[in-house]
Design a protein around this motif. Structure first.
Motif: not given
Length: 396
Positions: A267-272, A392-396
């Motif tokens: 997974i890859i975390e990203a805000h926007t 891609f997933i939303n970053r916590r």
């Protein structure tokens, strides 16, 4: 598991991380841990030993020459178990994954029957335009020089041209359920003398809501016919459909697990979305990202992402429902032949297409269901090769 980072972007392998849940249903929360898998080393696979060679099948000399011209010597498992009973005229259920040679398993016996029985006609129904095009191309290649003709009937293309093709009385009609139904209702497609029915990717057609169209088309067919059904899975709904359509069928399964153990998943975390695009463009510049299939959720999002990547110096093709069939086919062909190394697609490309040597699958937008995820990542790590999938997933 520890997280790794690249340029400040987090690639997290964490079993203890907490993520906000979404409501259940399509588009519902999928635990990100299900997108993580440490790929195992490919196991030593016992080579498949077919019972037949293509020369053993009861095919005409002319058809055997076309088979040999394609370099076909030994059949794949589904061809090995499927061709003999189909040649005998039996109803047949084949459980097989995409990319296992199942198209030839039904095309070759159909061509043989068409040569031997004048006036025979076949209807082949597929879930997507792309798969229908592939089937039609394979039929034409194997039927070259045999005086047999086909008509391709799919949405997104000129209906008048399809009506003209049907007026030439082709022996084979290949199409998608909606367009076939429309042509039948316009009296352009007459099915009362169709001797062979093929349902390809039956599970996918039911997933896409085509059951009503399929039942409509089947109702126009003669009761006495040969019916062939190919599917990756047998669900209760497919069982009911098969029971209604097939008579004393032969059932053969050569299906293997859809999720390859040889696919490295992370997974890859990203805000926007802007951050996602920045991370994605950095990834695509790396040399090991050789042939990349990127999945988006919407037609507009897929086109916008392909355009943005192209503007960043990363030429990308796109496949989605707003493109004409010819545009979609050109994009797919460019990707297949390595003219383009990046293809952005909606889930229309997740099943039914055999795209060789995809090094990476990237889920720019999360899939609607975990089953969709399985089908998406099944485009890489094929035929015992290693593959990689990133989501891609939303970053916590």
């Amino acid at each position: 598991m520890p997280a790794s980072s690249r340029g400040g972007k987090v690639f997290r392998n964490s079993s203890s991380a907490r993520y906000n849940r979404k409501p259940q249903g399509r588009g519902a929360y999928i635990n990100p841990e299900k997108f993580i898998n440490k790929a195992s080393l490919p196991e030593e696979v016992v080579p498949f030993v077919p019972k037949h060679r293509f020369t053993d099948f009861r095919l005409s000399d002319a058809l055997q020459r076309n088979v040999a011209a394609h370099g076909y010597i030994t059949p794949t498992p589904i061809q090995d178990v499927g061709i003999p009973p189909i040649l005998e005229g039996r109803d047949f259920i084949g459980l097989a994954n995409t990319g296992t040679g199942k198209t030839a398993a039904f095309i070759l016996p159909i061509i043989e029957r068409l040569q031997n029985h004048q006036g025979t006609a076949a209807l082949i129904i597929a879930p997507t335009r792309e798969l229908a095009v592939q089937i039609n191309e394979e039929f034409r290649a194997f039927a070259r020089g045999l005086g047999l003709y086909s008509a391709l009937c799919v949405g997104g293309t000129n209906m008048r041209q399809q009506i003209m093709a049907l007026q030439r009385r082709p022996q084979v009609v290949v199409g998608t359920p909606g367009r076939l139904k429309d042509l039948n209702q316009q009296k352009a497609l007459r099915l009362q003398h169709t001797d062979i029915l093929v349902l390809d990717e039956a599970d996918r057609m039911l997933d896409m809501g085509f059951i009503t169209d399929i039942r409509f088309l089947v109702a126009q067919l003669p009761t006495k016919r040969q019916t062939l059904c190919f599917s990756a899975t047998i669900t209760p709904e497919i069982e009911r459909l098969i029971h209604a359509l097939l008579t004393n069928p032969i059932t053969e399964s050569v299906r293997t697990s859809e999720t390859s153990d040889h696919v490295e998943q992370d997974i890859i975390e990203a805000h926007t979305k802007e951050e996602k695009l920045e991370i994605l463009s950095d990834l695509l510049k790396q040399p090991d990202f050789e042939k990349v299939l990127i999945f988006g959720q919407t037609k507009w999002g897929v086109q916008r992402l392909a355009d943005n990547l192209t503007k960043l110096g990363l030429p990308a093709q796109a496949i989605h429902g707003n493109k004409s069939q010819s545009q979609r086919q050109r994009s797919l062909q460019a990707f297949k032949t390595n003219v383009a190394r990046i293809l952005v697609a909606t889930d229309v490309a997740a099943r039914g297409l055999d795209i060789p040597n995809v090094s990476h699958v990237i889920n720019f937008d999360q899939p609607g269901t975990y089953e969709d995820y399985i089908h998406r990542i099944g485009r890489t790590g094929r035929a015992g090769q290693r593959g990689k999938a990133l989501t891609f997933i939303n970053r916590r």
